[in-house]
Design a protein around this motif. Structure first.
Motif, short mmCIF file in Angstrom:
data_model
loop_
_atom_site.label_atom_id
_atom_site.label_comp_id
_atom_site.label_asym_id
_atom_site.label_seq_id
_atom_site.Cartn_x
_atom_site.Cartn_y
_atom_site.Cartn_z
N PRO A 268 -3.85 15.17 -31.09
CA PRO A 268 -2.68 14.18 -31.55
C PRO A 268 -1.63 14.60 -32.81
CG PRO A 268 -4.58 13.21 -30.94
CD PRO A 268 -5.13 14.47 -30.98
N ALA A 269 -2.47 15.59 -33.70
CA ALA A 269 -1.51 16.17 -34.71
C ALA A 269 -0.37 17.05 -34.25
CB ALA A 269 -2.49 16.93 -35.69
N ASP A 270 -0.29 17.16 -33.02
CA ASP A 270 0.51 18.23 -32.15
C ASP A 270 1.72 17.01 -31.61
OD1 ASP A 270 -0.50 20.78 -32.90
OD2 ASP A 270 -1.95 20.11 -31.11
N GLY A 271 1.47 15.62 -32.09
CA GLY A 271 2.46 14.83 -31.14
C GLY A 271 2.06 14.33 -29.96
N LEU A 272 0.83 14.70 -29.43
CA LEU A 272 0.24 14.34 -28.22
C LEU A 272 -0.48 13.08 -28.12
CD1 LEU A 272 -1.03 18.01 -27.48
CD2 LEU A 272 1.11 17.02 -26.63
N ARG A 273 -0.40 12.30 -26.99
CA ARG A 273 -0.90 11.18 -26.64
C ARG A 273 -2.77 11.69 -26.59
NH1 ARG A 273 1.56 8.57 -21.63
NH2 ARG A 273 1.60 10.75 -20.91
N GLY A 274 -3.47 10.73 -27.27
CA GLY A 274 -4.76 10.81 -27.10
C GLY A 274 -5.43 10.64 -25.58
N LYS A 275 -6.58 10.78 -25.47
CA LYS A 275 -7.29 10.77 -24.10
C LYS A 275 -7.44 9.01 -23.95
CE LYS A 275 -9.42 14.81 -25.28
NZ LYS A 275 -11.18 15.25 -26.05
N PRO A 276 -7.20 8.49 -22.64
CA PRO A 276 -7.22 9.04 -21.38
C PRO A 276 -5.98 9.93 -20.93
CG PRO A 276 -7.09 6.76 -21.12
CD PRO A 276 -7.11 7.09 -22.55
N HIS A 277 -5.13 9.88 -21.65
CA HIS A 277 -3.78 10.73 -21.22
C HIS A 277 -4.09 12.12 -20.96
CE1 HIS A 277 -1.22 7.12 -21.84
NE2 HIS A 277 -1.56 6.90 -23.19
N PRO A 278 -3.19 12.87 -20.21
CA PRO A 278 -3.78 14.28 -20.03
C PRO A 278 -3.16 15.09 -20.87
CG PRO A 278 -2.20 13.50 -18.43
CD PRO A 278 -2.41 12.19 -19.34
N ASP A 279 -2.17 14.66 -21.97
CA ASP A 279 -1.31 15.49 -22.74
C ASP A 279 -2.12 16.85 -23.27
OD1 ASP A 279 -0.21 13.02 -22.08
OD2 ASP A 279 1.15 13.12 -23.94
#
Length: 236
Positions: free
Chosen positions: A147-158
């Motif tokens: 998530p430090a990359d601006g990605l959503r946490g699981k369960p999102h697949p990001d």
């Protein structure tokens, strides 16, 4: 569970392995449990169902967890509370953190076969740094997504989708290793086969996930497959 049990469809060559970190590469979940207990005690909060708490939250960021608990609190306050929990964890991890048995050998096996390797974790960068420094993961891993990359946490697949993009590997050629239901669900949504590690929860907790091709207590004696078969088409 055998690879053939993964279902119908053409097999796909394995080209990348994507590891969750906590409870999957490193035996950190007992340390996280202890740090959550200490955190609740510091705040004088009840903590009557730790098993239910970890089942529901493993794979999520601390801020996501705390936002569900206190939706009315300011983001800065939630971040400070989340940071304190991880400080408690790192104080323990710096002294006691160990690898899941056989993890280093499986990473080396992937390297020897020319497979790409990623760590895909909800852990904050400071926690990732502790594990990488302690176990020399930098020499074994091609990329890290979190998530430090601006990605959503699981369960999102990001986190898994971004790792595959960086590695230049299609989702159907990736194998995810996870110890949490939210992580297995994230892999499913990403269109990836998965191996369950029962370091945190029993295999029965993952029985309904169609993308699971194997279940392991640890990596001792494990050989990475050459091909994967996906059961179903993913959906977000």
């Amino acid at each position: 569970m055998s690879q053939e049990a993964a279902g119908s469809g053409s097999p796909h060559e394995l080209k990348a392995v994507l590891f969750d970190m906590d409870g999957t590469l490193i035996d950190s979940m007992p340390l996280h449990e202890r740090s959550w207990v200490l955190w609740h005690a510091e705040l004088e909060l009840p903590f009557d169902d730790p098993d239910g708490f970890f089942h529901a939250t493993a794979g999520r960021t601390n801020v996501e967890i705390l936002r569900d608990l206190w939706s009315d609190r300011a983001e800065a306050e939630l971040e400070a509370l989340a940071h304190r929990k991880e400080v408690l964890y790192r104080e323990i991890a710096a002294r006691e953190l160990t690898l899941i048995a056989g993890a280093a050998e499986v990473c080396a096996q992937a390297r020897a076969r020319g497979l790409k390797v990623a760590v895909c974790t909800a852990a904050p960068p400071e926690n990732i740094a502790v594990a990488f420094e302690r176990f020399g993961f930098a020499a074994l891993v091609d990329t890290v997504t979190s998530p430090a990359d601006g990605l959503r946490g699981k369960p999102h697949p990001d986190i898994f989708v971004e790792a595959a993009r960086r590695l230049g590997v299609a989702p159907e050629n990736c194998l995810v290793f996870e110890d949490a239901p939210l992580g297995i669900e994230a892999a499913r949504r990403a269109g990836m086969a998965a191996v369950v590690m029962t370091t945190t929860l029993p295999g029965s907790a993952f029985a309904h996930y169609p993308n699971v091709i194997d279940t392991l207590a640890d990596y001792n004696g494990y050989t990475l497959p050459t091909h994967l078969t996906r059961k179903e088409n993913p959906h977000a």
